[in-house]
Design a protein around this motif. Structure first.
Motif, PDB file in Angstrom:
ATOM      1  N   LEU A 256      11.274   8.809  -1.718  1.00 34.87           N
ATOM      2  CA  LEU A 256      12.479   8.299  -1.071  1.00 34.87           C
ATOM      3  C   LEU A 256      12.547   6.770  -1.139  1.00 34.87           C
ATOM      4  O   LEU A 256      13.619   6.187  -1.351  1.00 34.87           O
ATOM      5  CB  LEU A 256      12.537   8.766   0.387  1.00 34.87           C
ATOM      6  CG  LEU A 256      12.676  10.276   0.613  1.00 34.87           C
ATOM      7  CD1 LEU A 256      12.665  10.604   2.110  1.00 34.87           C
ATOM      8  CD2 LEU A 256      13.950  10.806  -0.027  1.00 34.87           C
TER       9      LEU A 256
ATOM     10  N   ILE B 276      22.932   8.534   3.753  1.00 33.60           N
ATOM     11  CA  ILE B 276      22.397   7.192   4.068  1.00 33.60           C
ATOM     12  C   ILE B 276      23.000   6.130   3.160  1.00 33.60           C
ATOM     13  O   ILE B 276      23.467   5.089   3.630  1.00 33.60           O
ATOM     14  CB  ILE B 276      20.860   7.192   3.958  1.00 33.60           C
ATOM     15  CG1 ILE B 276      20.250   8.189   4.946  1.00 33.60           C
ATOM     16  CG2 ILE B 276      20.328   5.778   4.195  1.00 33.60           C
ATOM     17  CD1 ILE B 276      20.613   7.956   6.396  1.00 33.60           C
TER      18      ILE B 276
ATOM     19  N   ILE C 199      19.542  11.487   1.695  1.00 35.26           N
ATOM     20  CA  ILE C 199      19.475  10.033   1.490  1.00 35.26           C
ATOM     21  C   ILE C 199      20.596   9.581   0.566  1.00 35.26           C
ATOM     22  O   ILE C 199      21.276   8.570   0.818  1.00 35.26           O
ATOM     23  CB  ILE C 199      18.102   9.630   0.920  1.00 35.26           C
ATOM     24  CG1 ILE C 199      16.981   9.881   1.935  1.00 35.26           C
ATOM     25  CG2 ILE C 199      18.111   8.154   0.493  1.00 35.26           C
ATOM     26  CD1 ILE C 199      17.047   9.024   3.172  1.00 35.26           C
TER      27      ILE C 199
ATOM     28  N   THR D 186      21.204   1.593   5.166  1.00 37.05           N
ATOM     29  CA  THR D 186      20.144   1.668   4.151  1.00 37.05           C
ATOM     30  C   THR D 186      18.927   0.841   4.541  1.00 37.05           C
ATOM     31  O   THR D 186      17.789   1.315   4.448  1.00 37.05           O
ATOM     32  CB  THR D 186      20.681   1.197   2.792  1.00 37.05           C
ATOM     33  OG1 THR D 186      21.835   1.964   2.453  1.00 37.05           O
ATOM     34  CG2 THR D 186      19.627   1.371   1.708  1.00 37.05           C
TER      35      THR D 186
ATOM     36  N   ILE E 165      15.088  11.084  10.166  1.00 39.85           N
ATOM     37  CA  ILE E 165      14.154  10.752   9.076  1.00 39.85           C
ATOM     38  C   ILE E 165      12.827  11.458   9.287  1.00 39.85           C
ATOM     39  O   ILE E 165      12.225  11.990   8.330  1.00 39.85           O
ATOM     40  CB  ILE E 165      13.955   9.214   8.992  1.00 39.85           C
ATOM     41  CG1 ILE E 165      15.277   8.531   8.639  1.00 39.85           C
ATOM     42  CG2 ILE E 165      12.888   8.869   7.967  1.00 39.85           C
ATOM     43  CD1 ILE E 165      15.899   8.987   7.341  1.00 39.85           C
TER      44      ILE E 165
END
Length: 596
Positions: free
Chosen positions: A588, A551, A547, A557, A530
């Motif tokens: 994000l 993710i 993402i 999450t 990240i």
């Protein structure tokens, strides 16, 4: 036996006959008769109480078999309860008849009847104000029924509060008219009346009352009910009353702390600013922060002494009761946090809550430096003080150019503690790790510095992160984590300057040759990934795709959301608004909220 002859049987029978007579008729003549006899009746009731307070409930019933009939009839006569201190005296007499340890169904039924009468005496909804003659009497006094009974409640509460306070002097119990057993009963009958505003002064007087024995005077039902109602914000109590509640009843302190935890965990907060607001708005946290800042002007030594008697397991935190009282409260709450952390397996959400609580506390402690209070290090007395002082320096209080140097200083001290041969148990290691968790912002700074630092600093920061995510005292396991983290970090740094990347490139950099990567290593790697997305030019371009496809397709999450909210909070605190990383973090977070 002087008490036995204080109330002649002839007088008792006389007043019982009068009570029956007054209850059977509501004529004007009957009401006038009640009023004419009120002074003598009050004198008789006081004699009854002076006799009863020296007896237990069984002896009282044996001595006065018809006492229940007399008190029951008088309690329902508005002229009697409205006269001077008759209502209060009736209440104390009923308290004397209450069986603290009922032995049979009869005792239980008697207790239930007594409690109903006590509640009736302080309740405006059950009064017979509409009965024939009563309303006329109240109107003649110039009151409405609601005003009349409201004033009765206020008067009896004021009278009880005065009597409770008169039983004490400077926190020390002085033998007075009210016994501890009677106070216990009063606290019990207050349970259904807790939310009545007029009863609040009596609640506070009870909470700050300490009897002459080591056992708790107040009923546990009362303490639990007050705490529950307070947490739901249905009543407002003074700081001293709330502190007394938590000092004398540890389950209430535990429930208040867990109540805050559950609120923070269950609420769908979108930012750490919201978490911070919830903590600061929390009645538990704010009261503790305010009271702990009072130092020697806080709660008295007798309260700490009582706490030690009730909860001896915390006695080591009260070496000097008056000086150590409030740090002990902090450390008890901290112990509850620790248990929550252990029970949840050290989940990032709980770690973040502990960090935000600590930050709010430190901010409140530093807000008014003119007040005399304990130094911050006093709240972490069992830790290495040099490490405590270093961790108390918040990243926002230092120039960004000094972060790397300060992190090295923290890491060197932690290494020395962990590698100390005298540290032989996991508990000792855990305490050092738990201390570091309180100030976990430094772990986030370490990841950021890893991507910006020179090669010679990377080993230091990787060790710190390995310790943060895996506090086990196993050199082999820690070495394995460091080897895997180093491999991922090196591959990421090879990609750091690339302007064109793909999600596949990033997945390859984070991959492992085996499928046995430990959970703690996975946490560390995700943290690195990240941060790479946020601080590298190539990572910016694929961040949203990563993402969305990686993710969101996994079960991580919430963890990634937590990492991003902590980063956003740090950016906001530093006043960063226009930088590329700031905009990306917000984008994000928005995407994760939308998909949630």
């Amino acid at each position: 036996m002087a008490q036995d002859t204080a109330v002649p049987k002839l007088s008792f029978q006389y007043w019982l006959n009068k009570a029956v007579e007054w209850g059977q008729t509501t004529t004007l003549e009957s009401q006038q008769d009640v009023c004419l006899h009120l002074p003598k009746l009050q004198e008789f009731l006081q004699q009854i109480y002076e006799s009863l307070k020296h007896m237990n409930s069984t002896t009282a019933i044996q001595r006065f078999p018809l006492i229940g009939q007399l008190l029951g009839r008088l309690c329902w006569n508005p002229f009697v309860v409205g006269y001077d201190e008759s209502q209060k005296t009736l209440m104390w007499c009923l308290c004397c008849l209450y069986s603290k340890e009922p032995q049979n169904p009869v005792d239980l039924k008697a207790n239930s009847w007594i409690l109903s009468l006590l509640c009736h005496l302080l309740s405006s909804s059950e009064w017979g104000a509409n009965k024939v003659g009563t309303g006329t009497f109240i109107s003649a006094l110039g009151y409405t029924s609601a005003d009349y009974y409201s004033k009765l409640v206020k008067n009896i509460v004021l009278s009880l509060v005065t009597e409770l306070k008169g039983n004490q002097f400077n926190g020390l119990n002085i033998q007075g008219r009210v016994s501890d057993d009677h106070v216990n009963v009063v606290s019990l009958f207050c349970v259904p009346l807790i939310t009545l505003p007029d009863v609040t002064p009596l609640l506070e007087a009870l909470l700050t009352y300490h009897g002459g024995r080591s056992q708790e005077v107040l009923s546990s039902e009362f303490l639990e009910a007050v705490n529950e109602t307070f947490l739901k914000k249905k009543i407002v109590l003074s700081e001293s009353a709330i502190l007394s509640l938590w000092l004398r009843h540890l389950p209430s302190l535990e429930k208040a702390t867990l109540h805050l935890f559950e609120r923070l965990i269950s609420s769908q907060t979108s930012s750490l600013e919201e978490v911070e607001c919830i903590i600061k708005d929390s009645l538990l946290i704010m009261q503790i922060l305010k009271l702990m800042g009072r130092g020697s002007r806080g709660y008295d030594a007798s309260s700490a002494k009582l706490f030690m008697m009730l909860f001896p397991m915390y006695e080591r935190w009260f070496a000097k009761p008056k000086a150590a009282c409030h740090p002990a409260i902090f450390r008890i709450v901290d112990e509850i946090f620790k248990n929550a952390l252990l029970e949840t397996g050290g989940t990032p959400e709980v770690m973040t809550i502990i960090q935000m609580f600590t930050r709010c506390f430190v901010q409140a402690h530093q807000k008014d430096n003119k007040q005399h209070k304990f130094p911050l290090k006093a709240y972490f007395p069992h830790q290495h003080q040099h490490l405590v002082i270093a961790l108390l320096k918040h990243p926002f209080d230092l120039s960004a150019t000094l972060w790397s140097q300060h992190l090295k200083y923290i890491t060197d001290m932690l290494k020395a503690i962990i590698e100390d041969k005298s540290i032989r148990t996991y508990a000792d290691l855990f305490e050092s790790w738990f201390l570091f968790v309180h100030f976990g912002e430094w772990a986030d700074i370490a990841v950021e510095q890893l991507l910006k630092s020179e090669d010679e600093s990377s080993d230091t920061f990787l060790w710190l992160l390995a310790f943060y995510y895996n506090p086990h005292n196993d050199k082999e396991k820690r070495t394995q984590i460091l080897v895997e983290a180093r491999a991922v970090y090196d591959r990421l740094m090879m990609l750091f300057s690339c302007t064109t990347l793909s999600v596949t490139d990033l997945q390859a950099a984070a991959s492992t040759k085996t499928d046995k990567r430990q959970p703690c290593t996975k946490h560390l790697v995700r943290h690195l990934l990240i941060s790479f997305l946020l601080f590298s030019s190539g990572g910016h371009k694929i961040a949203q795709e990563f993402i969305s496809h990686v993710i969101l397709a996994s079960s991580t999450t919430n963890e990634v959301f937590g990492l991003l909210t902590r980063t956003a909070y740090r950016f906001n605190q530093l006043g960063l608004k226009d930088q590329r990383a700031v905009k990306l973090v917000n984008e994000l977070l928005q995407e994760l909220r939308f998909t949630d």
